[in-house]
Design a protein around this motif. Sequence first.
Motif, PDB file in Angstrom:
ATOM      1  N   LEU A 148      22.643 -23.833  13.031  1.00 46.86           N
ATOM      2  CA  LEU A 148      23.702 -22.848  13.245  1.00 46.86           C
ATOM      3  C   LEU A 148      23.421 -21.576  12.471  1.00 46.86           C
ATOM      4  O   LEU A 148      22.686 -21.581  11.476  1.00 46.86           O
ATOM      5  N   GLN A 149      23.998 -20.503  12.966  1.00 45.77           N
ATOM      6  CA  GLN A 149      24.056 -19.257  12.210  1.00 45.77           C
ATOM      7  C   GLN A 149      25.345 -19.340  11.399  1.00 45.77           C
ATOM      8  O   GLN A 149      26.439 -19.322  11.967  1.00 45.77           O
ATOM      9  N   ALA A 150      25.230 -19.487  10.101  1.00 47.59           N
ATOM     10  CA  ALA A 150      26.417 -19.767   9.292  1.00 47.59           C
ATOM     11  C   ALA A 150      27.343 -18.561   9.226  1.00 47.59           C
ATOM     12  O   ALA A 150      26.896 -17.455   8.889  1.00 47.59           O
ATOM     13  N   PRO A 151      28.617 -18.749   9.529  1.00 45.58           N
ATOM     14  CA  PRO A 151      29.578 -17.659   9.366  1.00 45.58           C
ATOM     15  C   PRO A 151      29.826 -17.371   7.882  1.00 45.58           C
ATOM     16  O   PRO A 151      29.776 -18.287   7.052  1.00 45.58           O
ATOM     17  N   GLU A 152      30.114 -16.120   7.558  1.00 46.32           N
ATOM     18  CA  GLU A 152      30.304 -15.722   6.168  1.00 46.32           C
ATOM     19  C   GLU A 152      31.473 -16.474   5.516  1.00 46.32           C
ATOM     20  O   GLU A 152      31.415 -16.821   4.329  1.00 46.32           O
TER      21      GLU A 152
ATOM     22  N   HIS B 183      31.489 -22.588   0.852  1.00 47.45           N
ATOM     23  CA  HIS B 183      30.366 -23.401   0.362  1.00 47.45           C
ATOM     24  C   HIS B 183      29.971 -22.982  -1.055  1.00 47.45           C
ATOM     25  O   HIS B 183      29.725 -23.830  -1.911  1.00 47.45           O
ATOM     26  N   TYR B 184      29.907 -21.674  -1.280  1.00 46.70           N
ATOM     27  CA  TYR B 184      29.496 -21.139  -2.585  1.00 46.70           C
ATOM     28  C   TYR B 184      30.683 -20.594  -3.379  1.00 46.70           C
ATOM     29  O   TYR B 184      30.545 -19.632  -4.130  1.00 46.70           O
TER      30      TYR B 184
ATOM     31  N   LEU C 140      23.182 -13.227  -2.211  1.00 42.57           N
ATOM     32  CA  LEU C 140      23.117 -14.618  -1.741  1.00 42.57           C
ATOM     33  C   LEU C 140      23.735 -14.730  -0.335  1.00 42.57           C
ATOM     34  O   LEU C 140      23.154 -15.358   0.555  1.00 42.57           O
ATOM     35  N   LEU C 141      24.889 -14.091  -0.133  1.00 37.22           N
ATOM     36  CA  LEU C 141      25.513 -14.132   1.198  1.00 37.22           C
ATOM     37  C   LEU C 141      24.627 -13.435   2.235  1.00 37.22           C
ATOM     38  O   LEU C 141      24.498 -13.907   3.368  1.00 37.22           O
ATOM     39  N   HIS C 142      24.025 -12.335   1.846  1.00 36.56           N
ATOM     40  CA  HIS C 142      23.130 -11.618   2.767  1.00 36.56           C
ATOM     41  C   HIS C 142      21.949 -12.507   3.167  1.00 36.56           C
ATOM     42  O   HIS C 142      21.575 -12.606   4.345  1.00 36.56           O
TER      43      HIS C 142
END
Length: 161
Positions: free
Chosen positions: A49-53, A59-60, A72-74
């Motif tokens: 999957l392309q993880a949604p923000e 998660h983090y 990290l999100l980028h």
Amino acid sequence: GYSSTSGIPGVRERTLIAVKPDGVHRRLVGQILQRFERKGFKLVGLKMLQAPEELLSLHYQDLRKKPFYPSLLHYMTSGPMVVMVWEGHNVVRTSRIMVGDTNPAEARAGSIRGDFSIHISRNVVHASDSVEGAQREIQLWFHGKELIDWNCSDHNSTYQV
Ligand code: IDP
Ligand code: MG
């Protein structure tokens, strides 16, 4: 000793392992998955999957105040991920050892990060760090129906039963 009827305590422990976007871009999915298969753990969930923000921010959630959090999100949204749930005795702790130190410069040779990565900002793989954390993360990334209960035919050769 272990019960002969119920098997090894903790044999149903589960953890979340994810190939991060750099690992997918670098075509490392197969090699990473293979390490858990050859170890003997049981694959009970797998998807790309392309993880949604929003999902990544949950998660983090413990890292929100860190200076590296925006990058990290980028990083984690820079491409698709492959997320997996692996099951077996002590799988949370053992998979952290298989994955290696967060900083690839400190990760032992033979670990995934030690063998495949150089810099902490691109460390190819995620592994849950506690049984409770794993339960939380598995619920975040997977619907219950996506996790498959199945009997692996080599179970009795992997564990004393
Ligand atoms: P872990 O992935 O080994 O559990 P955590 O401390 O939970 O390590 O951090 C989550 C992720 O955040 C790391 O895997 C890495 O991608 C990133 N990260 C952690 N520390 C740093 C840092 O100092 N600079 C850049 N990225 C970092
Ligand atoms: Mg962590």
